[in-house]
Design a protein around this motif. Structure first.
Motif, PDB file in Angstrom:
ATOM      1  N   UNK A   1      12.511  51.933 -91.157  1.00 29.07           N
ATOM      2  CA  UNK A   1      11.802  50.822 -90.544  1.00 29.07           C
ATOM      3  C   UNK A   1      10.928  50.212 -91.638  1.00 29.07           C
ATOM      4  N   UNK A   2      11.344  49.081 -92.168  1.00 32.65           N
ATOM      5  CA  UNK A   2      10.600  48.446 -93.249  1.00 32.65           C
ATOM      6  C   UNK A   2       9.230  47.967 -92.769  1.00 32.65           C
ATOM      7  N   UNK A   3       8.252  48.021 -93.671  1.00 35.65           N
ATOM      8  CA  UNK A   3       6.913  47.512 -93.355  1.00 35.65           C
ATOM      9  C   UNK A   3       6.977  46.019 -93.041  1.00 35.65           C
ATOM     10  N   UNK A   4       7.793  45.311 -93.802  1.00 36.43           N
ATOM     11  CA  UNK A   4       7.957  43.868 -93.611  1.00 36.43           C
ATOM     12  C   UNK A   4       9.450  43.597 -93.415  1.00 36.43           C
ATOM     13  N   UNK A   5       9.946  43.747 -92.186  1.00 37.45           N
ATOM     14  CA  UNK A   5      11.385  43.656 -91.950  1.00 37.45           C
ATOM     15  C   UNK A   5      11.999  42.281 -92.253  1.00 37.45           C
ATOM     16  N   UNK A   6      11.168  41.259 -92.338  1.00 37.79           N
ATOM     17  CA  UNK A   6      11.677  39.914 -92.645  1.00 37.79           C
ATOM     18  C   UNK A   6      11.763  39.652 -94.150  1.00 37.79           C
ATOM     19  N   UNK A   7      11.290  40.582 -94.955  1.00 39.60           N
ATOM     20  CA  UNK A   7      11.263  40.406 -96.404  1.00 39.60           C
ATOM     21  C   UNK A   7      12.607  40.824 -97.002  1.00 39.60           C
ATOM     22  N   UNK A   8      13.410  39.838 -97.363  1.00 43.33           N
ATOM     23  CA  UNK A   8      14.755  40.095 -97.898  1.00 43.33           C
ATOM     24  C   UNK A   8      14.699  40.853 -99.216  1.00 43.33           C
ATOM     25  N   UNK A   9      13.668  40.634-100.006  1.00 45.98           N
ATOM     26  CA  UNK A   9      13.540  41.333-101.285  1.00 45.98           C
ATOM     27  C   UNK A   9      13.306  42.827-101.060  1.00 45.98           C
ATOM     28  N   UNK A  10      12.499  43.162-100.077  1.00 47.92           N
ATOM     29  CA  UNK A  10      12.250  44.579 -99.780  1.00 47.92           C
ATOM     30  C   UNK A  10      13.526  45.253 -99.269  1.00 47.92           C
ATOM     31  N   UNK A  11      14.262  44.550 -98.424  1.00 49.55           N
ATOM     32  CA  UNK A  11      15.523  45.110 -97.941  1.00 49.55           C
ATOM     33  C   UNK A  11      16.494  45.316 -99.107  1.00 49.55           C
ATOM     34  N   UNK A  12      16.551  44.348 -99.990  1.00 42.51           N
ATOM     35  CA  UNK A  12      17.427  44.451-101.157  1.00 42.51           C
ATOM     36  C   UNK A  12      17.038  45.637-102.043  1.00 42.51           C
TER      37      UNK A  12
END
Length: 134
Positions: free
Chosen positions: A41-52
């Motif tokens: 569960x990402x801290x900022x799920x809308x952040x594409x860079x974090x997902x990448x």
């Protein structure tokens, strides 16, 4: 009661299929197959860079020698009351047995992954399932 029976049947059928699947290497079809599934569960799920970045890290984990098969996934667009869709990414991998999974946990690649990428998620949930044929 019917849902419980159906759910139990589907779970057993799924485990049986995984344990006999020709997609898994021969060692993964043994009786002590361990399935390791992690939901991030990402801290900022809308952040594409974090997902990448997390995808990059999970790709590195796949290099660990004790992993028989791995899969990175996102929530599927399916419906149902019991379906969890709040996670960002999932990491599914198979091990020959519990010992191989324990080796994975202490592998330097895994430890480096935790060090380098843990800041990206607010929560991770881990499910380990040990299957027995027979």
């Amino acid at each position: 009661m019917a849902l419980t029976n159906r759910r139990t049947f589907l779970q057993k059928a799924g485990l049986a299929a995984v344990g006999t699947s020709p997609l898994l290497p021969e060692p993964a079809r043994k009786k002590d197959l361990l399935v390791h599934h992690v939901f991030f569960y990402l801290k900022d799920p809308q952040n594409a860079q974090h997902e990448s970045q997390l995808l990059e890290g999970l790709g590195k984990l796949a290099q660990i020698s004790t992993i028989q098969l791995s899969h990175i996934g996102r929530p599927a667009r399916t419906s149902g009351d019991a379906i969890e869709k709040g996670y960002s990414l999932s990491w599914l991998c198979f091990f020959k047995n519990l010992i191989e999974e324990e080796i994975y946990q202490t592998d330097p690649i895994h430890l480096k992954f935790l060090e380098d990428y843990a800041h990206l998620w607010e929560k991770r949930v881990v499910y380990n399932a040990l299957g027995k044929k027979g």
